[in-house]
Design an enzyme around this catalytic site. Structure first.
Site, PDB file in Angstrom:
ATOM      1  N   GLU A   1      -7.099   3.306  17.755  1.00  0.00           N
ATOM      2  CA  GLU A   1      -8.371   3.540  17.084  1.00  0.00           C
ATOM      3  C   GLU A   1      -8.853   4.979  17.587  1.00  0.00           C
ATOM      4  O   GLU A   1      -8.921   5.514  18.586  1.00  0.00           O
ATOM      5  CB  GLU A   1      -9.382   2.651  17.372  1.00  0.00           C
ATOM      6  CG  GLU A   1      -9.236   1.224  16.902  1.00  0.00           C
ATOM      7  CD  GLU A   1      -9.906   0.034  17.549  1.00  0.00           C
ATOM      8  OE1 GLU A   1     -10.981   0.490  18.218  1.00  0.00           O
ATOM      9  OE2 GLU A   1      -9.517  -0.818  17.513  1.00  0.00           O
TER      10      GLU A   1
ATOM     11  N   LEU B   1      -9.392  -0.677  12.738  1.00  0.00           N
ATOM     12  CA  LEU B   1     -10.288  -0.992  13.820  1.00  0.00           C
ATOM     13  C   LEU B   1     -10.128  -2.623  14.050  1.00  0.00           C
ATOM     14  O   LEU B   1     -10.778  -3.311  13.751  1.00  0.00           O
ATOM     15  CB  LEU B   1     -11.736  -0.697  13.605  1.00  0.00           C
ATOM     16  CG  LEU B   1     -12.664  -0.748  14.767  1.00  0.00           C
ATOM     17  CD1 LEU B   1     -13.916   0.192  14.411  1.00  0.00           C
ATOM     18  CD2 LEU B   1     -13.016  -1.925  15.289  1.00  0.00           C
ATOM     19  N   ALA B   2      -8.838  -2.668  14.790  1.00  0.00           N
ATOM     20  CA  ALA B   2      -8.573  -4.173  14.928  1.00  0.00           C
ATOM     21  C   ALA B   2      -7.408  -4.038  16.236  1.00  0.00           C
ATOM     22  O   ALA B   2      -6.237  -3.810  15.998  1.00  0.00           O
ATOM     23  CB  ALA B   2      -7.942  -4.757  13.840  1.00  0.00           C
ATOM     24  N   GLU B   3      -7.843  -4.797  17.347  1.00  0.00           N
ATOM     25  CA  GLU B   3      -7.030  -4.750  18.437  1.00  0.00           C
ATOM     26  C   GLU B   3      -5.677  -5.258  18.316  1.00  0.00           C
ATOM     27  O   GLU B   3      -4.535  -5.200  18.750  1.00  0.00           O
ATOM     28  CB  GLU B   3      -7.776  -4.832  19.738  1.00  0.00           C
ATOM     29  CG  GLU B   3      -8.633  -3.787  20.177  1.00  0.00           C
ATOM     30  CD  GLU B   3     -10.131  -3.934  19.163  1.00  0.00           C
ATOM     31  OE1 GLU B   3     -10.883  -2.955  19.413  1.00  0.00           O
ATOM     32  OE2 GLU B   3     -10.277  -4.858  18.426  1.00  0.00           O
TER      33      GLU B   3
ATOM     34  N   GLN C   1      -9.177   1.426  22.910  1.00  0.00           N
ATOM     35  CA  GLN C   1     -10.229   2.441  22.962  1.00  0.00           C
ATOM     36  C   GLN C   1     -11.077   2.195  24.170  1.00  0.00           C
ATOM     37  O   GLN C   1     -11.155   3.228  24.933  1.00  0.00           O
ATOM     38  CB  GLN C   1     -11.177   2.427  21.801  1.00  0.00           C
ATOM     39  CG  GLN C   1     -11.890   3.736  21.773  1.00  0.00           C
ATOM     40  CD  GLN C   1     -12.688   3.900  20.265  1.00  0.00           C
ATOM     41  OE1 GLN C   1     -13.556   3.537  20.224  1.00  0.00           O
ATOM     42  NE2 GLN C   1     -11.946   4.781  19.566  1.00  0.00           N
ATOM     43  N   PHE C   2     -11.416   1.012  24.523  1.00  0.00           N
ATOM     44  CA  PHE C   2     -11.970   0.626  25.788  1.00  0.00           C
ATOM     45  C   PHE C   2     -11.517  -0.715  26.153  1.00  0.00           C
ATOM     46  O   PHE C   2     -11.496  -1.525  25.372  1.00  0.00           O
ATOM     47  CB  PHE C   2     -13.679   0.456  25.299  1.00  0.00           C
ATOM     48  CG  PHE C   2     -14.317   1.738  25.359  1.00  0.00           C
ATOM     49  CD1 PHE C   2     -14.730   2.309  26.414  1.00  0.00           C
ATOM     50  CD2 PHE C   2     -14.522   2.592  24.040  1.00  0.00           C
ATOM     51  CE1 PHE C   2     -15.487   3.597  26.346  1.00  0.00           C
ATOM     52  CE2 PHE C   2     -15.186   3.539  23.921  1.00  0.00           C
ATOM     53  CZ  PHE C   2     -15.581   4.194  24.952  1.00  0.00           C
TER      54      PHE C   2
ATOM     55  N   ASP D   1     -13.083  -3.059  27.506  1.00  0.00           N
ATOM     56  CA  ASP D   1     -13.961  -4.174  27.045  1.00  0.00           C
ATOM     57  C   ASP D   1     -13.590  -4.663  25.621  1.00  0.00           C
ATOM     58  O   ASP D   1     -14.180  -5.806  25.357  1.00  0.00           O
ATOM     59  CB  ASP D   1     -15.553  -3.493  26.863  1.00  0.00           C
ATOM     60  CG  ASP D   1     -15.752  -2.660  28.213  1.00  0.00           C
ATOM     61  OD1 ASP D   1     -16.617  -3.166  29.073  1.00  0.00           O
ATOM     62  OD2 ASP D   1     -15.175  -1.540  28.257  1.00  0.00           O
TER      63      ASP D   1
ATOM     64  N   ILE E   1     -10.585  -5.335  24.405  1.00  0.00           N
ATOM     65  CA  ILE E   1      -9.158  -5.573  24.393  1.00  0.00           C
ATOM     66  C   ILE E   1      -9.080  -7.024  24.206  1.00  0.00           C
ATOM     67  O   ILE E   1      -7.774  -7.409  23.875  1.00  0.00           O
ATOM     68  CB  ILE E   1      -8.456  -5.421  25.837  1.00  0.00           C
ATOM     69  CG1 ILE E   1      -6.836  -5.400  25.856  1.00  0.00           C
ATOM     70  CG2 ILE E   1      -8.927  -6.405  26.943  1.00  0.00           C
ATOM     71  CD1 ILE E   1      -6.365  -4.557  27.259  1.00  0.00           C
TER      72      ILE E   1
ATOM     73  N   PRO F   1      -9.554  -8.963  21.575  1.00  0.00           N
ATOM     74  CA  PRO F   1      -8.954  -9.572  20.484  1.00  0.00           C
ATOM     75  C   PRO F   1      -7.447  -9.457  20.694  1.00  0.00           C
ATOM     76  O   PRO F   1      -6.598 -10.059  19.721  1.00  0.00           O
ATOM     77  CB  PRO F   1      -9.493  -8.572  19.230  1.00  0.00           C
ATOM     78  CG  PRO F   1     -10.764  -8.040  19.863  1.00  0.00           C
ATOM     79  CD  PRO F   1     -10.652  -8.243  21.407  1.00  0.00           C
TER      80      PRO F   1
ATOM     81  N   HIS G   1     -18.640  -1.037  28.058  1.00  0.00           N
ATOM     82  CA  HIS G   1     -18.121   0.440  28.149  1.00  0.00           C
ATOM     83  C   HIS G   1     -17.902   0.276  29.410  1.00  0.00           C
ATOM     84  O   HIS G   1     -17.668   1.387  29.930  1.00  0.00           O
ATOM     85  CB  HIS G   1     -18.904   1.423  27.485  1.00  0.00           C
ATOM     86  CG  HIS G   1     -18.872   1.152  26.031  1.00  0.00           C
ATOM     87  ND1 HIS G   1     -19.995   0.718  25.300  1.00  0.00           N
ATOM     88  CD2 HIS G   1     -18.282   1.934  25.313  1.00  0.00           C
ATOM     89  CE1 HIS G   1     -19.895   0.902  24.228  1.00  0.00           C
ATOM     90  NE2 HIS G   1     -18.855   1.431  23.921  1.00  0.00           N
TER      91      HIS G   1
END
Length: 724
Positions: A409, A452-454, A476-477, A479, A481, A483, A524
């Site tokens: 992302e 936007l989909a882990e 990205q973070f 927090d 992870i 999914p 975060h």
């Protein structure tokens, strides 16, 4: 005289049967019947307690054989699910191959006795090892297709190279290859299915989705899973797709739909989805009794649509085989299955010493000396931040290895490249700017933004890595992870082990982690590394400074294992973490801790952002009390350097473990337990821990300071331990 395939005398041509000749129709039936008889034999063996689980393909045979006839084994790629027995037989598996898995034999070519039955795998046939999880495989198929396209556009990237993972990754690709994946209608409720449609549609990928709709997800009927009871109605507006809905018990109709779908994919127009309505004449598995939730009338109606009976009647009605010809064919298949079962039942079971084989790469271990190289700084001795040296490493590695793709992302400079090419935009390159400039230098096909989909990020990466690419993806973070954990735990970590070394996915997942941010709050600022160090098959690394980040990331990229590379956000631009660029070949092996401060009175084991805080506390302790603490920065959390810990504890006889994550069930608990177990007689004091509170990080800075371990708390623990 009975008719057979060679002597078929039907006056009709292949065009009358959707492109299938009479001879092919006989072979079509043979595969269908073979699949059913293997199912029946497994059911018998399960009832005799000679195998341990059974799940059948019954009722799906016509649709699957049609797919196998429409595709090319060893040319196209196949990411199946657990009912795909019949298509695997068409592609080239044998009855013995499949029954060896049922008994869990050492010679099982799918997994060496590690997977349950019906987890089809073959490197030669391009059948990628599946799991029991539902819908995860759809994202792998997308990644597989992306890899094929990438190699077609950059064929030089397929060349092997010595000294890194490429040495052990053979790449085979064709310009018009298709990636097949299958799924039951119940599994279309899973998010990964929709994420895969999204990317396949957006990128016009040659992915063939086969929905095998037997009306039930175990006991849940389709209308309870799918709004309106029909997945075709829901997906119809995805652009760039070919769609077909067909009676999957009708061999000719299924073949016609699937050949059209495959042709559409091969043409480069985009993906295809074929929705086949099939039946499930047997229960979901032998662990299920469908009579508890399906009426006798419903089961009888299904029996009237049984594809085996329909195909047999069709062959006789069309004059392609007579009853005697059918009997001869079926007796030959029965004998084939009997021989396969006899061979499987006498096959050896796996040896105990094979259990850990292929959990990690046997060829290139990131702990090896080959990954221990000297820093060779150039003329520029400017100290750079951790963010700078991570970025420098990514640039270095992408220059040397065209197989590396970076995505996630916001990691690209821009998605609309025209502004970048014209110099109107400077580009983003990640929320922390760590991937800045990669797209500009290497192109949008090597550094790009994901949805936007882990799970999409990791699942696609798994498929790419299976084909020989090296995805270096970013979550990205930390927090966010979670999914992706399904893909990481059930797919990425176990790909090599469950396929007994046939397939592997050595990708890198970069992930900013941790607190001390002031205002980061719950979403975060979290840690949670112990979740992943508890997952076999994944290496976990967490550097505390710029130089280590550069060297460890280079090892992560070049090694042959999947790596979770944790980057503490607070350290990205901390002056105390800076280092001089060490050159493009600097590497640090995993599992090698670093003594960042020698000492003699007590040992502190730590990592990440707690390292500089521990050094601050240790300096104060020595200044005020004369107590000398030895501080060990683990750097690598899985594997970790037990020898360094043990040597230090034997010297100091006191040990404190300090980490940012919550103290209960945390990473330090395992180290503390092992020290107590193996070094008890070397201790002069209890093993102590300092860590975060058993709660989440709060937004208010005063609360955050209390929740996370601060230098004052570490100092107090060291002082108390020294005085014990």
């Amino acid at each position: 005289m009975p008719r057979n395939a060679a002597a078929a005398t039907s006056s009709k041509k292949a065009s009358d049967y959707g492109g299938l000749s009479p001879q092919q129709l006989v072979e079509f039936y043979r595969y269908m019947y073979l699949s059913r008889r293997i199912d029946d034999r497994e059911i018998l063996l399960k009832r005799q307690q000679k195998i341990f689980f059974q799940i059948s393909c019954a009722g799906h045979e016509a649709l699957q054989v049609a797919a196998g006839f429409a595709l090319k084994p060893g040319y196209d790629w196949f990411v199946p699910y657990y009912r795909d027995r019949a298509i695997s037989l068409v592609l080239g598996q044998t009855a013995e191959d499949q029954l060896l898995q049922a008994v869990g034999a050492a010679t099982d070519p799918q997994s060496g006795g590690r997977q349950m039955p019906s987890h089809w795998t073959s490197k030669k046939l391009h059948i990628v090892s599946p799991s029991s999880a539902t819908a995860t495989q759809c994202l792998h198929a997308v990644g597989v297709a992306e890899a094929g396209r990438y190699f077609s556009q950059r064929p030089d990237a397929a060349k092997k190279a010595d000294g890194d993972y490429r040495q052990f990754k053979d790449v085979i690709f064709y310009n018009d290859e298709v990636a097949y994946t299958s799924i039951g209608e119940g599994s279309t409720s899973q998010g990964e299915f929709w994420e895969s449609l999204n990317t396949a549609s957006n990128n016009k990928l040659p992915v063939l989705f086969l929905v095998e709709d037997n009306g039930y997800a175990i006991s849940t009927p389709v209308e309870c899973n799918t709004p309106g009871g029909n997945i075709s109605h829901l997906v119809a507006n995805f652009p760039n797709f070919f769609f077909a809905e067909v009676d999957g018990t009708d061999a000719v109709a299924s073949y016609k739909a699937l050949t059209e779908a495959v042709a559409y994919c091969r043409s480069g127009k985009g993906p295809a989805l074929v929705h086949g309505h099939v039946i499930r004449p047997y229960s979901h598995s032998l662990s299920d009794d469908e009579r508890a939730y399906r009426t006798a009338a419903e089961l009888e109606a299904d029996a009237l649509r049984d594809p085996i009976a329909r195909m047999q009647a069709f062959l006789i009605q069309e004059g392609i085989l007579d009853q005697e010809g059918v009997t001869v064919l079926e007796k030959k298949v029965d004998a084939e299955v009997q021989r396969a079962a006899d061979a499987a039942l006498t096959a050896p079971i796996p040896a105990e010493d094979s259990i850990l084989v292929h959990q990690y790469s046997e060829d290139l271990k990131p702990t090896a000396d080959v990954f221990s190289t000297e820093a060779r700084p150039g003329a520029d001795t400017t100290e750079r931040t951790m963010a700078d040296l991570i970025n420098a490493c990514l640039h270095d590695e992408m220059r040397r290895d065209e197989r590396i793709l970076v995505f996630g992302e916001d990691v690209a400079d821009v998605s609309r490249e025209e502004g970048l090419r014209k110099g109107e935009l400077k580009g983003k390159g990640g929320v922390f700017k760590l991937t800045h400039g990669l797209q500009k230098e290497f192109g949008g096909d090597r550094c790009f933004n994901s949805p936007l989909a882990e799970a999409n990020i990791v699942g696609r990466g798994i498929g790419m890595a299976v084909r020989g690419l090296k995805p270096v993806v970013e979550i990205q973070f930390f927090d966010y992870i979670w999914p992706a954990v399904h893909q990481m735990r059930n797919e990425l970590s176990v790909m090599r082990w469950r396929s007994n070394g046939t397939f592997s996915s050595p990708m890198v997942i970069r992930c900013p982690i941790g607190g001390y941010l002031t205002g980061g709050s719950i979403y975060h600022s979290q840690s949670g590394e112990s979740i992943f160090t508890h997952t076999p098959g994944i290496r976990v690394v967490m550097p505390s400074n710029a130089l280590d980040a550069n060297g460890l990331l280079r090892t992560a990229i070049r090694c042959d294992d999947p790596v979770l590379f944790l980057e503490h956000k607070r350290l990205y631009r901390e002056p105390i973490s800076k280092g001089v660029y060490p050159g493009p070949e600097y590497m640090i092996p995993f599992g090698k801790a670093k003594i960042v401060k020698p000492g003699k009175h007590l040992t502190v084991v730590t990592y990440g952002a707690v390292v500089p805080r521990t050094l601050q506390a240790a300096a104060r302790l020595e200044r005020e009390t004369g107590v000398s603490a030895e501080v060990i920065d683990l750097r690598s959390l899985s594997p970790y350097d037990w020898e360094a810990i043990a040597e230090s504890v034997r010297k100091t006889s006191r040990v404190l473990i300090a980490h940012e994550d919550m103290i209960s069930w945390g990473y330090g608990a395992e180290i503390a337990a092992r020290i107590a177990d193996e070094l008890f007689h070397d201790l002069d004091a209890p093993v102590r821990r300092v860590a975060g509170m058993d709660t989440f990080v709060a937004y208010q800075p005063v609360l955050e300071d209390i929740i996370l371990p601060q230098p004052e708390k570490i100092y107090a623990a060291m002082k108390d331990l020294a005085e014990f």
